[in-house]
Every structure is written in C-alpha cells, then in structure tokens.
Design an enzyme around this catalytic site. Structure first.
Site, PDB file in Angstrom:
ATOM      1  CB  SER A   1      -0.907   0.014   1.233  1.00 52.87           C
ATOM      2  OG  SER A   1      -0.189   0.457   2.374  1.00 52.87           O
ATOM      3  CG  ASP A   2       1.480   5.746  -1.396  1.00 54.06           C
ATOM      4  OD1 ASP A   2       2.397   5.953  -0.582  1.00 54.06           O
ATOM      5  OD2 ASP A   2       1.369   6.387  -2.457  1.00 54.06           O
TER       6      ASP A   2
END
Length: 755
Positions: free
Chosen positions: A305-306
C-alpha cells in the site's frame, strides 16, 4: 572457431538458466519451510511496513538531527511484533555510516531476538538518486531523464542509485514511477517519464535493468517497486490522490502497458495508487490487484500500500466504517504488505480477521510468501546490511560525471530566435529570477527532505545557475538581481535598471519544490509575478533568454513573444546549474526533447495521441490542436536533414517484420546528438484511432557533415490497439509511417497490414 564460440555461448546460457532455476527452486523451498513454522501473528507481522520514526524517541513528525531509538517502541515493533518491513527516514538525511548503524541495529535485533530470525526489508523513496543519503548523487528527476530519450542514461541512473542506496544498507527502492501523466496540472509529473506509454516503458525498463541487472543477490543491486497501480496520474481534477474515470479500453491501451513491461523486466514490487478509479479505491480493487496484476500479468512480487492508505479508505474514500474493515477489504483484494507508518494495529486486525474466517489463510500465506521470497532474493538472511566501506565509488567523480551527462542531455532548447544562443562569454549578462540562485529549485522535491526546501542540507560545492554563469564568464561580466520569489516581487525595478547596462538578460523562472498534496495548484499559468518580470525587462530592449526550471508545463503564452530563446531545464538535479550554463554558452549542444506536450492554453491541454474529434475547432474544421510546443520537440545548435525513408515492403504480413531505414545528416557546423522518432498512424480502425503512436526511437551522435543510416523494425503488435471487446487487436488496413526529429516535419510512407 565460430562453431566453438557459438557452442560456448549456448553452454553458458544453459548453465545460467539451470542455475537460475535451481536458485529459484531453493528459495521456494526455503520460503515454504519458513512459512510452515510461523504463527498467525508472525505472518501478520511480515505484512506490516512501519515508518522508522515509529521506533525513535519523540513524536513521529518531530524534527531530528540524530536517530535515537525508543527502547520500548523498538522492542514492541521490531521484536514483539516482528515487523516485516520499514520505510522512511529518521527526519534528516543521514550519512551512509549513520544509515548503516540504524539498519544494523534493526537487523541485529530482528535476527537474534525474534523467534524465527527473519530480517527486516527496508524500503525508501529513491526518486532521483539515493536522495535521503547525505552526500549521494542527486540525479535529474524522471521527467528530465525522459527528456534525454537515452535509455543508456536511464540505466546508469538506476545502477548508480542502487549502488549508493546499498552503501546505506537500503535494498528496496520505491521507484520507478511508471504512471502515464496526461494532465500537466498533475503535480507529480516531474516524477514520471511523461505522457507516452512507449517512452515510459522503455525508460523504466532501462532503469530496472540498471537497478536489478546484476541480480538481486548482488550487494550493489536494489529491488524496485513500481508506482502507482493504477491511474494515479489520471485524477479528474489533476490533484494528488484525486478520483479518476478510466474506461476499460483506456486502462488497457494506455495505463497498464507500462506496468506490464516493467514486470516482464523483473520488477519485484508494486505500490498501489492512493486514488479511486471509477469510484473504487485502488487499494480494495480485487479486479485490478488480483485479476489483472497478479493474474493476467503474472506478477510474483510484493504488492504494498501507499502511506497510511488503509486509514484513507476510512477517512477519505468512506468505503469502510473502521480500520478493521478497511484492512479486511484491502488484504482480500490482494494487498500483501500494508504501509501503516505509526503503529502495528493492522497486525492485530489481520490476526482477528483470519481467526474469524474473514480473511482466508490462503490469502495470508500468499502475501507472506511473497514478502519472504523478496527477502531471500535480496540475500537479506545472509547479508542483512552493507558496510559503507565496501562502496568506494559512492559519490565518486564517475558518478558525478554521469549525473552531469544526464542533466546535459535532458536540457531542451525550445526557442532560439536568430540563433541568439549560444551566448558569447565575453559579453555582459544580467542573471535574474526565482530559480537563478537556488540549489533547491534545481533539485526539486525528494532532495534530502521530502519537499526539498531545506537549504541547510544543500551541498555547498554545487553550483546554482548564477554560480555557474559567473564561473563561465567571470564575475565582473555578470550582474545579479533576485527579481522575484516564487509568488512575490522582490526588486523587479532594480533588475530592469541593471538590464540597461548588459548585453544579454537571462531570466530564470521556476516552480517551488513540491510533491504529493503540496504540489497541487489551481492555475497552470506561470505565476504572474514571474511573467511581469519578463514583460518589464523587455522594455530594456536587450535579448532575453528564458530558462525554465520546473517539473511540469507552466503556461507562458503571453510572455513567449518577449523572449529570444527558451531553455527547459526541468528539475535537473545538483549538476543542473553547471549543465544549464554550459548549454547557454555553447559548451554543450542541447539534445533533449519534450517527453510531454507543452500546452499554450490551460483549457486546451491534450496529449499528442489525441483523437481527430478532439481537435475539431470553433469553425468546424480540425485545427483545434495548438500547443506551445509539441511532444518530441527540441532544437539544437546544429541542423539535421532527414532523407531516404525506406521500408522493405509496402505490405506487412502476419508476424513478419517491417524494416525501416532513414538517413540523417548533420548539415550544421557543430557536433550534436539527434533523437530519431518513429510513429505509426492507423488511417481507419473500428475504434477511433489515435492521431499517431510512438513505436520506436533512437539517439545518435553526428559530427558536422556526417550522415548515418538509422534502422528500425516493427511488427504487427506495434500496430495493435484495444478493440471494442477490450482486447488487443491488429486490424488489416492502411497505415502511415512517420519518421523524423521534429514532430512537425516528419517524413511519411504508407504501408498495408495483412494477416
């Protein structure tokens, strides 16, 4: 003799394949063995990526000049939770020796105090060099590297970045950015390779080969992590993390190919886009992550994920009632690792969700297997950190020279009225403008600090544009007046007065360094105060050279007539001042070409591969495409003549190759590098065709009077497009081949494709 040599080559290739397969099988066995020993909590811990400040003393965002571990936080996260991965900096650009001590402390604890002794995977945003390692080479940003149209330079950037990152024991690079940046308002266009899927794919492929080409077991290689899957640059309002609308055919035609090529090149990480596409946040889009990325593309690496994007699903996207539910949605969609910077709460959620049957154990085992596999690939179990003394070429003369060469080949000459450039070094020059005397503007964001605005981290040995011009012509021949800040006038009137007493005026405009949300702007025009400086200076009647230091296009329509020359520097990095000066005074013959279309009007921004209906004008004609400068445009201090465009056949059949040749002659008086561009145009198609499509390019060097024949070949798949059934097809029919160095003056030939 030739037979023996060929046999030896075949034998070497076979041995390489056998060794690779054996190594892969060995890693698979190690992963399976380790996975069978792990508890659910240990597995969930491997799926967590925290920020380094979470284990340091003080608040997460506290300003620091030293890294001191908080023993309680450290034990909880590194030992008790056995986190799988860490990212971020201590809050300042640590020396590589400091990085070594930081990573060593983490790895020694992970590999001695945890039950299974699994090393931590450290990731960092090496956007343009190992930018968070103090003293490392700061390359031009990706958009400038794209402007070189030189894949060899992109490869060298990847290789040196990996070397200098590994010198600091940082083995995983959250780069390259393979987003297709179609809208010039998007603030992160400077971190991309531009607007064209083919150019992006080729430059990214070269970067990956430079980063990983020696094999990830090599202590000078880093694993890459592609960003951002998918459509991050396509926000409807061109703001950071903005929602996008991407039809399936456009997704497959423009946005997926850059990822697909990079994955085939061996990319081992993919970061998910923070935005939503068609209303579905990418972090919970199982169709994108599991079906397309892991299924169709066969991606075997880690999907991460970011920053804090599980929270964003709750707070921003409003698709989950709480973080537990958001975690469930993202992991079930195919996320392998969660960048949860502040704490380990997602580990507890994953354990709870798995125990309650809401996340299948098969999904968790798949995620953890991918993480462990990457750690084994990087040889972290045997070499978890690297002694900086083993990297003698860190920031070496050779690395600096490669940086300078990259900046030099990126700089793009966009206007040169009456050949005013190159300037004479014996004349008097006024240098003025926002970017004239700033290392920070040259470097842009991600330069020792996130936004790159901290002057205290600048290398005092590096030259601003002003410094370099003074060194070039002598301090007595250079006048300097600040003129303006980014948005505020400082002393424009003084600059106008000084302009009366010089021979040339060099006005350096630019953007404030920014990325992500701070890069959002509401107006594409070059700030008014910077335009006013140019207008007022024109009253002095002296030749004006406009130097633009910026990540994206800023509208200059109103001031362009007032200037005699325009030099685009992009964000050229810490050797940019020297390179720009050398272009201005003729030590370098500029050879860069635009990797995006430079618009003339905010309301008429489009890519070069528009549809014909996009350019229908107010008079019902088809003259509605009028950019300031076209994609692929760039001038030189010499001239080139194209002739003898030839193809081996007027009919391309089946899987045969269409062979193309063209002669390029340097008809000027200076040696130069020229970029030869090859486009195809589908004249009639079942889906409205693009006006042209870049399919090949090459950069060649020519001495005055020299002619070279440049050869290319294309096949049917180069003519393909996404049809009405959202699949790649190549239709029979007539195509136009377009070849040249200036998009407005391309030589053309018609050929037919038949199955």
């Amino acid at each position: 003799m030739k037979k023996v040599t060929l046999l030896a080559i075949i034998l070497m290739v076979c041995l390489f394949v056998l060794n690779t397969n054996a190594q892969q099988k060995s890693i698979d066995q190690k992963v399976d063995s380790l996975l069978s020993l792990m508890t659910l909590k240990e597995k969930a811990g491997q799926m967590l990526n925290i920020g380094l400040p979470a284990v340091l003393t003080g608040d997460y965002w506290e300003k620091r000049e030293t890294a001191t571990f908080d023993q309680e936080k450290f034990k909880k996260l590194i030992v008790d939770y056995a986190v799988g991965s860490i990212h971020n900096t201590p809050g300042y650009p640590a020396e590589r020796e400091d990085w070594y001590q930081i990573v060593k402390k983490i790895q020694d604890s992970a590999m001695t105090k945890t039950r299974l002794k699994i090393p931590v995977l450290y990731g960092i945003d090496d956007i343009h060099g190992a930018n968070y390692v103090n003293g490392s080479v700061l390359f031009p940003h990706q958009i400038a590297v794209a402007a070189t149209w030189n894949t060899d330079l992109s490869k060298i950037c990847g290789e040196i970045t990996s070397y200098e990152s590994r010198a600091a024991s940082l083995p995983w690079n959250f780069n390259p950015n393979v987003d297709v940046a179609m809208n010039p308002l998007w603030g992160r266009i400077s971190e991309s390779f531009g607007e064209d899927p083919y150019l992006i794919s080729e430059m990214a492929d070269a970067y990956i080969k430079g980063s990983q080409g020696k094999g990830l077991q090599d202590s000078k290689s880093t694993a890459v992590c592609l960003k951002h899957f998918v459509g991050y640059a396509a926000g409807k309002n061109a703001k950071d993390r903005a929602s996008a609308l991407i039809p399936e055919n456009s997704l497959r035609q423009y946005y997926l190919p850059t990822f697909e090529k990079a994955i085939k090149s061996g990319a081992m990480g993919v970061m998910i886009s923070s935005n939503a596409v068609n209303g579905i946040p990418c972090h919970i889009n199982k169709y994108y992550i599991t079906d397309i990325l892991k299924g169709e593309m066969g991606f075997k690496g880690v999907v991460i994920s970011d920053f804090s994007d599980i929270d964003f699903l709750v707070e921003g996207h409003l698709v989950a009632k709480d973080k537990r539910e958001a975690t469930k949605m993202a992991v079930n969609a195919g996320l392998d690792m969660i960048m949860n910077p502040f704490n380990a709460d997602v580990v507890d959620y994953i354990v709870d969700l798995a125990e309650n049957g809401e996340i299948p154990m098969g999904r968790i085992d798949d995620a953890v297997s991918r993480v462990l596999h990457l750690k084994f690939e990087l040889n972290l179990f045997k070499v978890p950190y690297n002694n900086p003394k083993n990297y003698p070429d860190f920031a070496s003369k050779e690395h600096i020279a490669a940086n300078y060469k990259t900046a030099s080949e990126a700089i793009t000459l966009l206007k040169n009225k009456n050949n005013i450039l190159p300037l004479s070094s014996t004349k008097k020059v006024l240098v003025t403008g926002y970017s004239a005397n700033s290392i920070n503007v040259l470097n842009g964001a991600w330069s020792r600090s996130f936004l790159g605005r901290e002057t205290k981290y600048n290398d005092p040995t590096k030259q601003t544009i002003l410094d370099a011009v003074r060194k070039q012509v002598g301090a007595t021949n250079v006048e300097f007046v600040e003129g303006t800040d980014y948005l505020v006038d400082i002393n424009t009137d003084k600059a106008v007065e000084k302009a009366k007493d010089v021979d040339y005026v060099v006005v350096c405009v630019g953007e404030i360094p920014a990325s992500e949300k701070p890069s959002d702007i509401n107006e594409l025009q070059l700030p008014e105060v910077q335009q006013e400086l140019i207008k007022k200076l024109s009253a002095a009647g002296k030749p004006i050279i406009l130097v633009m230091v910026q990540g994206r296009s800023r509208i200059i329509r109103e001031v362009e007539p007032f200037v005699d020359a325009i030099v685009m520097g992009y964000y050229p990095g810490e050797e940019g001042g020297r390179a720009i000066s050398d272009v201005l005074f003729g030590k370098i013959n500029p050879s860069g070409k635009l990797p995006y279309t430079y618009p003339k009007y905010t309301g008429n921004a489009m890519t070069y591969y528009y549809k014909k209906t996009d350019i229908k004008d107010a008079d019902w004609g088809y003259n509605g495409f009028y950019p300031q400068f076209e994609f692929g445009f760039g001038m030189s201090y010499t001239t080139y003549e194209y002739s003898n465009l030839k193809i081996n056949s007027e009919i391309l059949k089946g899987n045969e190759e269409l062979k193309i040749s063209i002669d390029v002659k340097n008809t000027g008086s200076k040696e130069g590098k020229e970029i030869v561009e090859v486009y195809t145009k589908d004249l009639i198609a079942s889906v409205s065709p693009d006006c042209r499509k870049l399919v090949r390019f090459a950069k060649i060097n020519l001495k005055p009077g020299e002619t070279k024949t440049v050869n290319f070949s294309i096949k049917a798949n180069d003519l393909a497009f996404i049809g009405m059934e959202n699949k790649w097809i190549t239709e029979e029919g007539e195509f136009e081949l377009q070849v040249g160095g200036n998009p407005q003056k391309l030589l053309k030939k018609i050929f037919n494709y038949k199955r």
